[in-house]
Scaffold this active site. Structure first.
Site, PDB file in Angstrom:
ATOM      1  N   ASP A 292       2.804  -4.829  -1.299  1.00  0.00           N
ATOM      2  CA  ASP A 292       1.610  -5.223  -2.033  1.00  0.00           C
ATOM      3  C   ASP A 292       2.059  -5.943  -3.305  1.00  0.00           C
ATOM      4  OD1 ASP A 292      -0.952  -5.619  -2.891  1.00  0.00           O
ATOM      5  OD2 ASP A 292      -1.595  -3.538  -2.675  1.00  0.00           O
ATOM      6  N   HIS A 293       1.088  -6.498  -3.983  1.00  0.00           N
ATOM      7  CA  HIS A 293       1.327  -7.373  -5.125  1.00  0.00           C
ATOM      8  C   HIS A 293       2.266  -6.744  -6.171  1.00  0.00           C
ATOM      9  CE1 HIS A 293       0.274 -10.389  -8.093  1.00  0.00           C
ATOM     10  NE2 HIS A 293      -0.417 -11.016  -7.150  1.00  0.00           N
TER      11      HIS A 293
END
Ligand code: BGC
Length: 770
Positions: A292-293
């Protein structure tokens, strides 16, 4: 060479016959004919043999387009073979510009393009919690199919969706993105969404690859505080939280996004048990994993890596293929390899996954697979003609949940004067909900507009804003800190209330639209107080004082605490954030052109202090019995116990009766089945739909099992007076659970069976598993 027709040099390594066949490749490796898997793997092996280390590491780089990383920089990086995939870009024009750079790179390996298409791309459907409220697999599949078509038509190849985290804490803003608290319902929806996105083959011109998220357990963040710790027993994990991810993979999801949280002390991003032992070895997932980011850098903050360099090594070795947005792999992998801290096999394994996903997306056949020829680019990306309004209206209608309806307040009569009050009644942006960035707010229908359109000149609609959604300056600033999301009227609260009361006094009925702004139910939007914000409560008090019938239309992205509102309202309709056609859909329900049939996918508590509050609880050794309340039982003494609205709850404009449960047998053999049947009848005056729900309880087992777990459901449509026999077939698999040895097995003994129209209003019977 015409750019949109070029076949990359690597592709030319293989015969044209192979490419003809490869067009049939499906995302689900379980269903790809063995021969094609072999050809694909051979293709990738040969391609990898030509790649330099830099080119390989480039494939692991998933970059976001934004002010820090503008398109021009990414274009240069693509030419230099430094980009594996790109996200946060949504127009064919921009994607084409980037993809045109591939021909100047050495090996001409095209990036893929991804986006968070969570509940629609150009046409916005209800938020996922709303979709789940429909309990209508066709409606949900329609929304996902149209999303896929619109996403592919924008040149994109992948969606970071569905979000299938089980959510039992409404303080968490991201409950809006998922399908609620229930394992079975969420798993069914996960499966349907993936099938609809991919259509069995993400390389189809009108399909996209699904990247299911957030693996694993992100929805169980302690206290509902975003990104927070998750600590959970293995039996709960496997029985309740893991099945939806598995269901998405069973449907063939090509990708998995790794969660930001830790799981029992180990961040998901460095959790090889999750990413290798479970995902790869047990579940046999052959697709792509993405962080994820910024999650790889986050390992330092989690306190498991000393620095970014170590974090990059940990993530790769644990099984994260692609690095989203923090370029940790790009910066460190070459050095780590040189120092022997990661192996060539670690890198190659990840690169192979990326290339396999690209093959499955059809990008080696044609890098312009979804882009097509430039001549087909829409002149206006946001053209009205690109929207699917009729379907959006239909799905949004199916997602409304009628919570209360005293004295047939609803449906509204199509005559007289209606006072429509509330900032949310006239907010195009809020109607869209969060994660709807490719949708255009100006194209969404507010309830004010929708009511006017539906009613024509048969009745008068008078509108007043009444209050701001929130007045608190600190909250206002927080919500507007990254983008302008909340607009406040400069008038004083009293001025707005006075205007609203005056408007209400002229009307026969008040429709007050209250709840949250869409940004209040989003990522990084956890609330400690989940009630309707104060200025709207003040407004409701003043409206109530007029003595006019009061209908509350709720717009919100999570269960709210509504005990007071439930007392003062004559009717309440939960509409979530309904999307582009929301205003029409809600108006259809309010005026009775559509009979509501939605059911809650998440329990509504009476107060925050009760959280977590959900249906499939364990009994405890001292269960609370509302019929015979006693002190030394599991309860609160300072308020009514149990939810305000239970899981599976929702009313209709008609009534339904459910007969006692007829069991086809009293015993169930391991190889046979037993059928539980009820007769459901529409005893009211209008046609309508309801959801017949089957719950089961394993009464005595080696571990405590829930008092009731949803096991099946059927949505039935009945004309007035019509009845239908609804039969659920139960077999031994329905009795299984993960025991303390994490073995998925059933145990002989008594099972209670419950059937009804919500999780509390149930008929009961039982059978014996032999
Ligand atoms: C979210 C993900 C999302 C990603 C890319 C992250 O902040 O947690 O759900 O897919 O951003 O936009």
């Amino acid at each position: 060479m015409k750019s949109h027709h070029f076949i990359s040099a690597v592709a030319l390594l293989f015969s044209s016959q192979l490419f003809a066949q490869s067009g049939l490749v499906a995302a689900d490796t379980h269903t790809i004919p063995q021969l094609q898997v072999k050809e694909r793997d051979a293709f990738i092996t040969q391609l990898m043999s030509k790649m330099t280390l830099t080119e390989k590491i480039g494939q692991l780089n998933l970059v976001s387009v934004g002010p820090d990383n503008p398109k021009e920089k990414i274009m240069a990086d693509i030419r230099a073979d430094k980009v594996g995939g790109v996200f946060n870009t949504v127009t064919k024009h921009d994607i084409r510009q980037m993809q045109d750079q591939v021909q100047y790179s050495r090996l001409k390996i095209p990036p893929f393009y991804a986006y968070d298409v969570v509940h629609g791309q150009r046409t916005i459907f209800p938020i996922s919690l709303g979709l789940a409220s429909s309990w209508d697999m066709n409606a949900v599949a329609t929304s996902a199919r149209i999303s896929a078509e619109e996403t592919a038509a924008d040149g994109l190849n992948m969606t970071f969706s569905p979000m299938v985290d089980i959510t039992r804490d409404p303080r968490w803003g991201r409950v809006s993105e998922g399908f609620g608290e229930d394992t079975y319902l969420t798993s069914r929806l996960a499966f349907e969404m993936v099938k609809a996105y991919q259509g069995n083959d993400p390389s189809r011109p009108d399909s996209v690859m699904a990247n299911v998220k957030h693996y694993a357990l992100y929805g169980a963040a302690e206290g509902g505080r975003d990104y927070n710790t998750v600590d959970m027993s293995l039996t709960r994990m496997f029985n309740d939280y893991m099945p939806p991810y598995k269901a998405a993979l069973d449907a063939g999801a090509g990708g998995v996004m790794v969660a930001l949280n830790s799981v029992n002390g180990i961040p998901a991003t460095s959790n090889s048990w999750l990413l290798k032992d479970i995902l790869r070895d047990q579940w046999k997932f052959h697709g792509l994993t993405v962080s994820d980011h910024g999650a790889i850098g986050g390992l330092v903050k989690h306190g498991v890596a000393e620095n970014d360099r170590q974090a990059a090594a940990m993530a790769l070795k644990s099984g994260v293929d692609m690095d989203m947005a923090d370029n940790m792999y790009g910066q460190y992998l070459a050095g780590l390899l040189k120092d022997g801290l990661v192996s060539q096999q670690d890198i190659d394994r990840a690169v192979r996954d990326v290339l396999t996903a690209k093959w499955d997306m059809g990008l080696f056949i044609d890098p312009y697979r979804h882009l097509g020829a430039a001549s087909t680019d829409p002149v206006d990306t946001n053209a009205e003609s690109r929207l699917h309004r009729a379907e959006a209206r239909e799905v949004a209608r199916a997602s409304q949940v009628l919570l209360k309806n005293d004295n047939h307040t609803l449906p509204l009569q199509k005559k007289g004067t209606i006072a429509l009050i509330g900032a949310l009644a006239n907010s195009q942006r809020d109607m869209m909900g969060s994660w709807s960035a490719a949708g255009v707010a100006k194209q969404s229908v507010t309830l004010l507009q929708g009511m006017k359109d539906v009613i024509g000149n048969k009745a008068t609609i008078l509108y007043a804003r009444g209050s701001n959604i929130i007045d608190d300056k600190a909250i206002y600033d927080y919500l507007n800190s990254y983008e302008k999301q909340v607009f406040n009227d400069p008038r004083t609260p009293q001025q707005m209330i006075d205007e609203a009361v005056k408007t209400a006094q002229k009307a026969d009925v008040i429709v007050a639209v209250v709840g949250e702004s869409q940004g209040m139910a989003h990522e990084a939007s956890s609330r400690a107080d989940i009630s309707i914000p104060q200025p709207q409560q003040d407004l409701l008090k003043a409206l109530k004082a007029t003595g006019k019938p009061l209908v509350l239309v709720l717009m919100n992205g999570r269960p709210l605490t509504l005990p007071w509102e439930n007392q003062i309202a004559d009717a309440m309709l939960e509409t979530w954030f309904s999307g582009t056609e929301g205003g029409h859909a809600i108006a259809d329900v309010l005026f009775g052109d559509y009979n509501p049939s939605g059911k809650l996918p998440m329990t509504f508590p009476r107060a925050v202090g009760q959280i977590p509050l959900y249906n499939s609880v364990l009994n405890t050794g001292r269960p609370f019995n509302p019929q015979k309340p006693d002190k030394y039982t599991s309860r609160y003494f300072d308020m009514t116990n149990g939810p305000l609205f239970p899981f599976g709850y929702g009313l209709s404009y008609t009534q339904f009766s459910v007969s006692d449960i007829h069991m086809s047998a009293t015993t169930l053999a391991k190889t046979g089945d037993v059928k539980a049947s009820v007769m459901v009848k529409n005893t009211g005056k209008v046609a309508g739909a309801t959801v017949v729900q089957l719950y089961m309880q394993d009464v005595t087992a080696s571990i405590s099992r829930p008092v009731k777990e949803l096991k099946n459901f059927e949505k039935v449509y009945l004309a007035p007076g019509e009845e239908k026999l609804v039969t659920f077939t139960i077999n031994e698999r329905d009795c299984r659970f993960f025991n303390n040895q994490l073995k998925w097995a059933s145990e002989a003994g008594k099972f209670n069976v419950f059937v009804g129209l919500d999780s509390q209003d149930l008929k009961e019977n039982s059978f014996l598993l032999l």
